[in-house]
Design a protein around this motif. Structure first.
Motif, PDB file in Angstrom:
ATOM      1  N   SER A 245      91.576 -56.597   4.751  1.00  0.00           N
ATOM      2  CA  SER A 245      92.018 -57.904   5.210  1.00  0.00           C
ATOM      3  C   SER A 245      92.674 -58.636   4.047  1.00  0.00           C
ATOM      4  O   SER A 245      92.110 -58.709   2.955  1.00  0.00           O
ATOM      5  N   ILE A 246      93.877 -59.164   4.271  1.00  0.00           N
ATOM      6  CA  ILE A 246      94.615 -59.897   3.245  1.00  0.00           C
ATOM      7  C   ILE A 246      94.920 -61.288   3.771  1.00  0.00           C
ATOM      8  O   ILE A 246      95.593 -61.432   4.796  1.00  0.00           O
ATOM      9  N   ALA A 247      94.400 -62.306   3.106  1.00  0.00           N
ATOM     10  CA  ALA A 247      94.726 -63.687   3.464  1.00  0.00           C
ATOM     11  C   ALA A 247      96.017 -64.081   2.760  1.00  0.00           C
ATOM     12  O   ALA A 247      96.105 -64.018   1.529  1.00  0.00           O
ATOM     13  N   VAL A 248      97.027 -64.464   3.537  1.00  0.00           N
ATOM     14  CA  VAL A 248      98.361 -64.766   3.006  1.00  0.00           C
ATOM     15  C   VAL A 248      98.616 -66.271   3.107  1.00  0.00           C
ATOM     16  O   VAL A 248      98.515 -66.853   4.194  1.00  0.00           O
ATOM     17  N   ASP A 249      98.929 -66.895   1.993  1.00  0.00           N
ATOM     18  CA  ASP A 249      99.202 -68.323   1.967  1.00  0.00           C
ATOM     19  C   ASP A 249     100.334 -68.654   2.941  1.00  0.00           C
ATOM     20  O   ASP A 249     101.417 -68.065   2.870  1.00  0.00           O
ATOM     21  N   ALA A 250     100.068 -69.576   3.852  1.00  0.00           N
ATOM     22  CA  ALA A 250     101.031 -69.879   4.902  1.00  0.00           C
ATOM     23  C   ALA A 250     102.320 -70.466   4.357  1.00  0.00           C
ATOM     24  O   ALA A 250     103.391 -70.310   4.954  1.00  0.00           O
ATOM     25  N   PRO A 255      99.414 -63.593  -1.481  1.00  0.00           N
ATOM     26  CA  PRO A 255      98.066 -63.179  -1.091  1.00  0.00           C
ATOM     27  C   PRO A 255      97.014 -64.011  -1.843  1.00  0.00           C
ATOM     28  O   PRO A 255      97.066 -64.131  -3.062  1.00  0.00           O
ATOM     29  N   LEU A 256      96.077 -64.599  -1.101  1.00  0.00           N
ATOM     30  CA  LEU A 256      95.033 -65.430  -1.686  1.00  0.00           C
ATOM     31  C   LEU A 256      93.678 -64.736  -1.691  1.00  0.00           C
ATOM     32  O   LEU A 256      92.790 -65.126  -2.447  1.00  0.00           O
ATOM     33  N   LYS A 257      93.520 -63.743  -0.848  1.00  0.00           N
ATOM     34  CA  LYS A 257      92.240 -63.042  -0.764  1.00  0.00           C
ATOM     35  C   LYS A 257      92.467 -61.626  -0.273  1.00  0.00           C
ATOM     36  O   LYS A 257      93.319 -61.386   0.593  1.00  0.00           O
ATOM     37  N   PHE A 258      91.727 -60.687  -0.836  1.00  0.00           N
ATOM     38  CA  PHE A 258      91.823 -59.270  -0.474  1.00  0.00           C
ATOM     39  C   PHE A 258      90.411 -58.746  -0.270  1.00  0.00           C
ATOM     40  O   PHE A 258      89.576 -58.829  -1.173  1.00  0.00           O
ATOM     41  N   THR A 259      90.133 -58.209   0.916  1.00  0.00           N
ATOM     42  CA  THR A 259      88.795 -57.708   1.221  1.00  0.00           C
ATOM     43  C   THR A 259      88.889 -56.302   1.797  1.00  0.00           C
ATOM     44  O   THR A 259      89.642 -56.062   2.745  1.00  0.00           O
ATOM     45  N   LEU A 260      88.149 -55.378   1.217  1.00  0.00           N
ATOM     46  CA  LEU A 260      88.122 -54.002   1.707  1.00  0.00           C
ATOM     47  C   LEU A 260      86.710 -53.677   2.171  1.00  0.00           C
ATOM     48  O   LEU A 260      85.755 -53.774   1.397  1.00  0.00           O
ATOM     49  N   THR A 261      86.569 -53.319   3.443  1.00  0.00           N
ATOM     50  CA  THR A 261      85.277 -52.939   3.991  1.00  0.00           C
ATOM     51  C   THR A 261      85.260 -51.438   4.258  1.00  0.00           C
ATOM     52  O   THR A 261      86.265 -50.859   4.669  1.00  0.00           O
ATOM     53  N   PRO A 262      84.119 -50.778   4.042  1.00  0.00           N
ATOM     54  CA  PRO A 262      84.048 -49.329   4.215  1.00  0.00           C
ATOM     55  C   PRO A 262      83.858 -48.931   5.671  1.00  0.00           C
ATOM     56  O   PRO A 262      83.367 -49.723   6.490  1.00  0.00           O
ATOM     57  N   ALA A 263      84.239 -47.707   5.997  1.00  0.00           N
ATOM     58  CA  ALA A 263      84.068 -47.194   7.355  1.00  0.00           C
ATOM     59  C   ALA A 263      82.597 -47.096   7.730  1.00  0.00           C
ATOM     60  O   ALA A 263      82.246 -47.143   8.914  1.00  0.00           O
ATOM     61  N   SER A 264      81.733 -46.978   6.740  1.00  0.00           N
ATOM     62  CA  SER A 264      80.297 -46.863   6.993  1.00  0.00           C
ATOM     63  C   SER A 264      79.661 -48.185   7.379  1.00  0.00           C
ATOM     64  O   SER A 264      78.502 -48.237   7.792  1.00  0.00           O
ATOM     65  N   GLY A 265      80.385 -49.297   7.243  1.00  0.00           N
ATOM     66  CA  GLY A 265      79.871 -50.604   7.598  1.00  0.00           C
ATOM     67  C   GLY A 265      79.153 -51.271   6.442  1.00  0.00           C
ATOM     68  O   GLY A 265      79.098 -50.757   5.328  1.00  0.00           O
ATOM     69  N   GLY A 266      78.581 -52.427   6.712  1.00  0.00           N
ATOM     70  CA  GLY A 266      77.875 -53.158   5.677  1.00  0.00           C
ATOM     71  C   GLY A 266      78.792 -54.082   4.903  1.00  0.00           C
ATOM     72  O   GLY A 266      79.910 -54.389   5.316  1.00  0.00           O
ATOM     73  N   ALA A 267      78.310 -54.510   3.748  1.00  0.00           N
ATOM     74  CA  ALA A 267      79.047 -55.461   2.929  1.00  0.00           C
ATOM     75  C   ALA A 267      80.356 -54.861   2.437  1.00  0.00           C
ATOM     76  O   ALA A 267      80.524 -53.643   2.351  1.00  0.00           O
ATOM     77  N   ALA A 268      81.293 -55.743   2.096  1.00  0.00           N
ATOM     78  CA  ALA A 268      82.580 -55.292   1.565  1.00  0.00           C
ATOM     79  C   ALA A 268      82.381 -54.524   0.270  1.00  0.00           C
ATOM     80  O   ALA A 268      81.522 -54.857  -0.549  1.00  0.00           O
TER      81      ALA A 268
END
Length: 409
Positions: A245-250, A255-268
């Motif tokens: 997920s990439i938060a893009v300044d309108a 890009p203001l934030k970058f989040t990578l979550t694993p396929a296994s689930g749980g925390a980023a």
């Protein structure tokens, strides 16, 4: 706000525009760079979102990608929070020593200085960190890693690159290669540290081809600014990546934030974002640096083995150090293959203190057409080290890694 629309069918061409409009990350690609120091490539941040989703005009994935590509922000400053959860123990000072011993993430040098940026990278591989960043065009950037009662800074000012570690009072100096700056905008806020969400967004957007779904997933507030959420999901099975997920300044497309979550689930696994940000020009004095009196100064070679500004991928650096480096597979299932020319892990058992036995106890035995070896796993990156000295590494699960090794045999 509800998600807008799927725009999967148009993302390949738009992602290519993003690649052309933004400099390729020259050091921190996944999975290639993980051959050098796997954890160091994955760094970084939970940015705190403000309460309440802003009501912004609807936008398609194509339009948002174009907005990112067209962003021309060169001046900024702010605070970045970094959190990394690879499922590794806290490496502490051992991490820096390991990075140095490996010659950095493909850099191929070991200055022995505590202020050398390559010796500090792996500190970002675990836990939570706070960075202060500033940039004023392609020739001036600064990143400061804030620690308990100490600070580590990387300062790029013109042709000079300085690293300063206040805890040890050591200074590292090298000379920047500015050959690519005349024709390419450089948005990195530090010479060697992956310091902002944009540093990671480049590689994620590069993966947005036929193997990837890209959509706009509503809006959010980041560091007091309105942002769209760009959601990237692999279409392939076998990858350990669940979503990016990439938060893009309108307003600016940054890009203001970058989040990578694993396929296994749980925390980023990795969460990178601004808690404070300004797009005003930083004071010129921000980038001034003079070694403190009495500090130990280490002079590196020109660029000190660090990546140049031409978009050179880390694999080319590593190829100069190791024979037979290549990649196999495609998209999210790309696996880097390195032939060390050795005989695999050291022999010995954990019971008698053998290094091989100890390392083996940290991984899982695997066998196939490739022979046999040991798989070492994190929540994102898996690496197979075979008994005959080959290394297979990527953001893929164990079964996909073994299949890749079998196919390469």
């Amino acid at each position: 706000m509800a998600p807008y629309e799927s725009d999967d069918g148009t993302t390949a061409g738009e992602a290519e525009k993003v690649r052309a409009g933004r400099r390729k990350a020259s050091r921190y690609a996944v999975p290639v760079a993980v051959v050098g120091v796997a954890a160091a490539t994955i760094g970084i941040v939970p940015a705190l979102a403000d309460s309440g989703d802003p009501d912004l005009p609807e936008i398609s994935a194509r339009q948002l990608l174009e907005k990112v590509a067209a962003s021309d922000v060169e001046q900024m400053s702010g605070t970045v929070k970094i959190n990394t959860d690879l499922g590794l123990p806290d490496l502490g000072g051992l991490a820096g020593g390991l990075a140095s011993g490996l010659g950095g993430a493909g850099g191929g040098h070991d200055s022995g200085s505590a202020a050398d940026p390559s010796s500090r990278l792996m500190e970002l591989a675990t836990g939570t960190h706070t960075l202060r960043v500033a940039a004023d065009g392609p020739d001036r950037q600064k990143v400061s890693l804030l620690e308990n009662a100490a600070e580590y800074s990387v300062i790029h000012n013109g042709k000079d690159v300085w690293g300063y570690d206040s805890a040890s009072d050591e200074v590292y100096h090298s000379t920047a290669d500015g050959t690519a700056r005349d024709h390419r905008k450089d948005r990195r806020s530090g010479e060697d540290f992956p310091a902002t969400p944009g540093d990671f967004a480049d590689e994620a957007l590069k993966a947005a081809d036929g193997t990837t779904s890209v959509t706009v997933d509503g809006t959010e507030r980041i560091a007091g600014r309105d942002a769209y959420k760009l959601l990237i999901r692999p279409r392939q099975s076998g990858t350990t990546v669940g979503a990016v997920s990439i938060a893009v300044d309108a307003k600016t497309g940054t890009p203001l934030k970058f989040t990578l979550t694993p396929a296994s689930g749980g925390a980023a696994v990795l969460d990178v974002g601004f808690t404070k940000v300004s797009f005003a020009a930083p004071a010129a004095s921000t980038f001034d640096f003079t070694p403190p009196k009495g500090a130990e100064v280490t002079e590196g070679d020109d660029r000190g083995g660090h990546p140049d500004r031409t978009g050179r991928m880390p694999g080319k650096d590593l190829a100069g150090k190791y024979d037979g480096l290549r990649t196999i597979g495609e998209g999210w299932n790309t696996v880097a293959v390195l032939d060390t020319g050795g005989s695999g892990m050291p022999s010995g058992s954990a019971a008698d203190g053998g290094l091989g036995g100890f390392l083996g106890s940290l991984g899982d035995h695997a066998s196939g057409k490739f022979g046999s070896g040991t798989v070492f796993s994190t929540r994102l990156v898996n690496a197979l080290i075979t008994d005959d000295g080959k290394v297979y590494v990527g953001t893929v699960d164990k079964a996909t890694l073994v299949r890749a090794a079998d196919a390469a045999k």
